[in-house]
Design a protein around this motif. Sequence first.
Motif, mmCIF file in Angstrom:
data_model
loop_
_atom_site.group_PDB
_atom_site.id
_atom_site.type_symbol
_atom_site.label_atom_id
_atom_site.label_comp_id
_atom_site.label_asym_id
_atom_site.label_seq_id
_atom_site.Cartn_x
_atom_site.Cartn_y
_atom_site.Cartn_z
ATOM 1 N N ASP A 114 0.855 -1.183 0.000
ATOM 2 C CA ASP A 114 0.000 0.000 0.000
ATOM 3 C C ASP A 114 0.892 1.235 0.000
ATOM 4 O OD1 ASP A 114 -2.180 1.611 0.073
ATOM 5 O OD2 ASP A 114 -2.532 1.393 2.231
ATOM 6 N N SER A 147 2.088 5.067 -1.145
ATOM 7 C CA SER A 147 1.401 6.322 -1.412
ATOM 8 C C SER A 147 1.569 6.726 -2.864
ATOM 9 C CB SER A 147 1.959 7.423 -0.514
ATOM 10 O OG SER A 147 3.283 7.747 -0.909
ATOM 11 N N ALA A 173 -1.558 6.639 -9.509
ATOM 12 C CA ALA A 173 -0.808 7.681 -8.797
ATOM 13 C C ALA A 173 -0.722 8.975 -9.593
ATOM 14 C CB ALA A 173 0.600 7.171 -8.469
ATOM 15 N N GLU A 181 2.453 9.598 -3.888
ATOM 16 C CA GLU A 181 3.710 10.349 -3.996
ATOM 17 C C GLU A 181 4.900 9.423 -4.159
ATOM 18 O OE1 GLU A 181 6.339 13.582 -1.386
ATOM 19 O OE2 GLU A 181 4.347 12.953 -0.695
ATOM 20 N N THR A 182 4.911 8.325 -3.405
ATOM 21 C CA THR A 182 6.009 7.352 -3.517
ATOM 22 C C THR A 182 6.032 6.719 -4.901
ATOM 23 O OG1 THR A 182 5.935 6.860 -1.152
ATOM 24 C CG2 THR A 182 6.931 5.199 -2.578
#
Length: 341
Positions: free
Chosen positions: A3, A5, A37, A7-8
């Motif tokens: 899971d 993010s 994303a 941003e990642t």
Amino acid sequence: MNDLSAETLRAARRDSTLRPLDLAQSLGVPEAALLNAELGTGVTRIDPKPGRLIPLAGALGEVMALTRNRSCVIEKVGTYREFHDGDHAAMTLDAEIDMRMFPRHWVHGYVVELDGKRSVQVFDAAGDAIHKIHLRAESGAAALAVLRDTLALSDQTPPTFAERAAPEGARMAPDRADALREDWGRMTDTHQFNALVRRLKMNRLGAYRVAGAPLVRPLAIAAVPALLDRVAETGQQVMMFVGNMGCIEIHSGGFGNVKPMGPWLNVLDDRFNLHLRGDQVAEVWAVDKPTKRGSALSVEAFDAAGELIFQCFGMRSEKGGDPRTWAALVADLPAAVEVAA
């Protein structure tokens, strides 16, 4: 499933030189998560149903159509034409972009406009790629905008993905070998084969392992590079099928520029590319199916999990093929020493 993010994932995509599939696998996420994303920053969720998408894709003009499975990628340059819709199966019948589509697997769709590149990408419920349309410099920008605006979903929040189904492996019923051979011999069309083996509680690879000669013949792994080389050398006209559960893309004709690169076996022609992980081929079979037009002889490769990688048939004579030469080419491919049980 990790899971991570948005941003990642965005940072990982920007910093990586890996293909999206390889990057996603390294991060432990579905490939479509990389596009989730980027929603709102060059990526738009769309309705991916073939009946809506493919007619609009035809207006894009000349594009590159890409379909793949875990071990093989097929890329064809052309235009989406001759679309025929259906609830369970749809198809395009163009000489260059020739596809069979199974709409229930076309679950997540995106228009992608990132890093100066434009594409339409479709994924299954697990977020694995089903089909991609890569625009070229001459492809229609206005047509892409129409496609995006027409198919854009009102809900642009990132979707969730289902768990990926485990590979089925070879499903065999040795006690039904006689029935398999009898029904096999009565076939009049190759499309009857899947229903035949399902009725006998088998699948494709399981049936091949059970049927035996003269219906099937196990080949050596080395038969795959030999097949590519000999088709290129002889100019043999073939039909190469590469796909997944949701889409099968077909190259019909010859090919010439075979280039091995590390584990990859590549065909690098102007309007047809094939990229095959030779090291992931676990079983190869020569398969003979009767049809009302005569024998349909194929070479078929499977990975270690029993998943189909590709099928290669000789072109029928009425389409410009030479069945006798194809049969001789297949007969000359190296045989397997033994077959996995």
